[in-house]
Design a protein around this motif. Structure first.
Motif, short mmCIF file in Angstrom:
data_model
loop_
_atom_site.label_atom_id
_atom_site.label_comp_id
_atom_site.label_asym_id
_atom_site.label_seq_id
_atom_site.Cartn_x
_atom_site.Cartn_y
_atom_site.Cartn_z
N PHE A 262 0.83 -1.22 0.00
CA PHE A 262 0.00 0.00 0.00
C PHE A 262 0.86 1.26 0.00
O PHE A 262 0.44 2.31 -0.49
CB PHE A 262 -0.99 0.00 1.17
CG PHE A 262 -0.39 0.36 2.52
CD1 PHE A 262 -0.18 1.68 2.89
CD2 PHE A 262 -0.03 -0.62 3.42
CE1 PHE A 262 0.38 2.02 4.12
CE2 PHE A 262 0.52 -0.31 4.66
CZ PHE A 262 0.74 1.02 5.00
N MET A 263 2.08 1.16 0.55
CA MET A 263 2.96 2.34 0.60
C MET A 263 3.45 2.69 -0.80
O MET A 263 3.45 3.86 -1.20
CB MET A 263 4.14 2.06 1.53
CG MET A 263 3.72 1.85 2.97
SD MET A 263 5.12 1.49 4.03
CE MET A 263 4.30 1.47 5.62
N ALA A 264 3.88 1.65 -1.54
CA ALA A 264 4.33 1.88 -2.92
C ALA A 264 3.16 2.37 -3.78
O ALA A 264 3.32 3.25 -4.64
CB ALA A 264 4.91 0.59 -3.48
N VAL B 226 -4.09 5.06 5.83
CA VAL B 226 -3.36 4.78 4.57
C VAL B 226 -3.06 3.30 4.38
O VAL B 226 -2.80 2.87 3.26
CB VAL B 226 -2.03 5.56 4.44
CG1 VAL B 226 -2.24 6.98 4.04
CG2 VAL B 226 -1.17 5.40 5.65
N ASN B 227 -3.11 2.52 5.46
CA ASN B 227 -2.93 1.06 5.33
C ASN B 227 -4.20 0.48 4.71
O ASN B 227 -5.02 -0.14 5.39
CB ASN B 227 -2.70 0.42 6.71
CG ASN B 227 -1.47 0.95 7.41
OD1 ASN B 227 -1.20 2.14 7.38
ND2 ASN B 227 -0.70 0.07 8.04
N SER B 228 -4.36 0.72 3.41
CA SER B 228 -5.57 0.30 2.68
C SER B 228 -5.25 0.33 1.20
O SER B 228 -4.28 0.98 0.78
CB SER B 228 -6.71 1.29 2.99
OG SER B 228 -6.28 2.61 2.72
N THR C 114 0.53 -7.75 13.92
CA THR C 114 1.80 -7.60 14.67
C THR C 114 1.57 -6.79 15.95
O THR C 114 1.96 -7.22 17.04
CB THR C 114 2.87 -6.92 13.78
OG1 THR C 114 3.05 -7.73 12.61
CG2 THR C 114 4.19 -6.77 14.51
N HIS C 115 0.92 -5.64 15.83
CA HIS C 115 0.67 -4.84 17.03
C HIS C 115 -0.36 -5.50 17.95
O HIS C 115 -0.31 -5.33 19.16
CB HIS C 115 0.20 -3.43 16.65
CG HIS C 115 1.31 -2.57 16.11
ND1 HIS C 115 1.57 -2.46 14.77
CD2 HIS C 115 2.25 -1.83 16.74
CE1 HIS C 115 2.61 -1.68 14.60
NE2 HIS C 115 3.04 -1.28 15.77
N TYR C 116 -1.28 -6.24 17.33
CA TYR C 116 -2.34 -6.87 18.12
C TYR C 116 -1.79 -7.93 19.08
O TYR C 116 -2.36 -8.21 20.12
CB TYR C 116 -3.39 -7.49 17.18
CG TYR C 116 -4.68 -7.84 17.86
CD1 TYR C 116 -5.55 -6.84 18.27
CD2 TYR C 116 -5.03 -9.16 18.09
CE1 TYR C 116 -6.73 -7.15 18.90
CE2 TYR C 116 -6.22 -9.48 18.73
CZ TYR C 116 -7.07 -8.47 19.13
OH TYR C 116 -8.23 -8.78 19.75
P1 13P Z 1 3.78 4.81 10.70
O1 13P Z 1 3.08 5.76 9.79
O2 13P Z 1 3.72 5.20 12.14
O3 13P Z 1 5.20 4.57 10.26
O4 13P Z 1 3.03 3.41 10.67
C1 13P Z 1 3.06 2.61 9.56
C2 13P Z 1 2.48 1.29 9.77
O5 13P Z 1 2.11 0.64 8.84
C3 13P Z 1 2.35 0.79 11.13
O6 13P Z 1 2.05 -0.56 11.13
#
Ligand code: 13P
Length: 309
Positions: free
Chosen positions: A69-71, A119-121, A179-181
């Motif tokens: 999603f970042m790219a 944005v993670n979408s 991961t965070h969960y």
């Molecule tokens: P950040 O914008 O804080 O770097 O977070 C990105 C992310 O995907 C966290 O899992």
């Protein structure tokens, strides 16, 4: 590091440096990338900083070391540049937890609500949203909207944290970063017991029970800034392990402890020096977004970039 590993790394670093010039490329890396990948990048950052950089840079080619999603966001913001992702399978399970169809159905149930999309979408989900946000600006983005009712997708944890910081009514989607969960309140309590002088800094993708135990709740970029400015010498870090590499490198006289060994994102670890060198050599894997989706998704990203933090 073994002698063989060092020799291999050096081989790929030389290759990357030669090809980066030849291709007029810039390498962007997220803060969760492997240390050696962060080291060869032209720019390291969080999701917001990387989006801004992708929109701003004057390069023909962007090699995006991160997840898909970042790219894709870089390709949306800079359609005339060639955006490459070294490992196309590097995805984000959180981003995969929502579909455009699912969001459309939710919008039907709350027809007057505004839609804020983390944005993670995917680009398609962004295209269905009014505005995007990252963990840096989520509170400001929500507060910038006129509507009092907001559909917040797809990260429920981030949404619930934002809800504690705003008067707006938030409607959540049931998504979370695996991961965070995995981080539990008892992990933080154990880390605090082990390092009683340390401050606890966590990412807002953590569950609320973890957030309640933290001294600071920040994006990865926010944690980088905090680490630089704080007078405390020890910090417990509640986010993906790649960030600890950067924190330790930039602040050699402070100590950073990963809150739990569970904090590793397998997708972020797929990108290696060899894959970056291959991407530049073969000019692969190109990330593109169909024009009709791109146009709408760009509106949501541009609106986010206009919000002051
Ligand atoms: P950040 O914008 O804080 O770097 O977070 C990105 C992310 O995907 C966290 O899992």
């Amino acid at each position: 590091m073994s002698r063989e590993q060092y020799r291999d790394d050096q081989f790929y670093i030389d290759k990357i440096n030669r090809l980066r010039e030849e291709r007029k490329a810039i390498i962007l890396a997220h803060n969760y990338q492997r240390g050696e990948v962060q080291d060869i990048a032209d720019f390291n950052g969080d999701s917001l900083a990387l989006s801004r950089e992708a929109a701003r840079v004057d390069a023909e080619v962007i090699v995006f070391c991160g997840v898909h999603f970042m790219a894709e966001s870089a390709a949306i913001l800079s359609p005339r540049k060639t955006v490459l992702i070294p490992v196309p399978e590097a995805g984000c399970p959180l981003a995969d937890m929502i579909t455009p169809q699912g969001l459309r159905e939710m919008k039907k149930r709350y027809p007057t609500a505004s839609v804020v999309c983390y944005v993670n979408s995917s680009a398609q989900v962004k295209a269905e949203s009014d505005i995007c946000c990252t963990s840096t600006n989520a509170i400001e983005v929500v507060n910038s909207l006129e509507s009092n009712q907001i559909i917040f997708v797809p990260d429920e944890n981030l949404g619930r944290y934002v809800a504690t910081q705003t008067d707006k009514e938030l409607i959540f989607w049931k998504g979370s970063c695996p991961t965070h969960y995995r981080v539990l309140p008892e992990d933080i309590l154990k880390a605090k017991e082990k390092h009683p002088k340390a401050k606890v800094v966590v990412h807002p993708e953590c569950r609320l029970g973890v957030i309640m135990l933290a001294d600071e709740v920040l994006s990865t970029g926010g944690i980088v800034k905090f680490a630089r400015q704080t007078d405390v010498k020890e910090v417990i870090v509640g986010t993906e392990m790649g960030l600890v590499y950067r924190l330790q490198k930039e602040n050699p006289h402070k100590r950073f402890y990963l809150a739990t060994e569970k904090l590793i994102c397998p997708d972020m670890k797929l990108t290696t020096l060899e894959k970056v060198a291959n991407a530049l050599e073969r000019m692969e894997h190109r990330v593109t977004v169909p024009e009709e989706v791109r146009d709408k998704a760009k509106r949501a990203l541009d609106s986010m970039l206009e919000v002051e933090v």
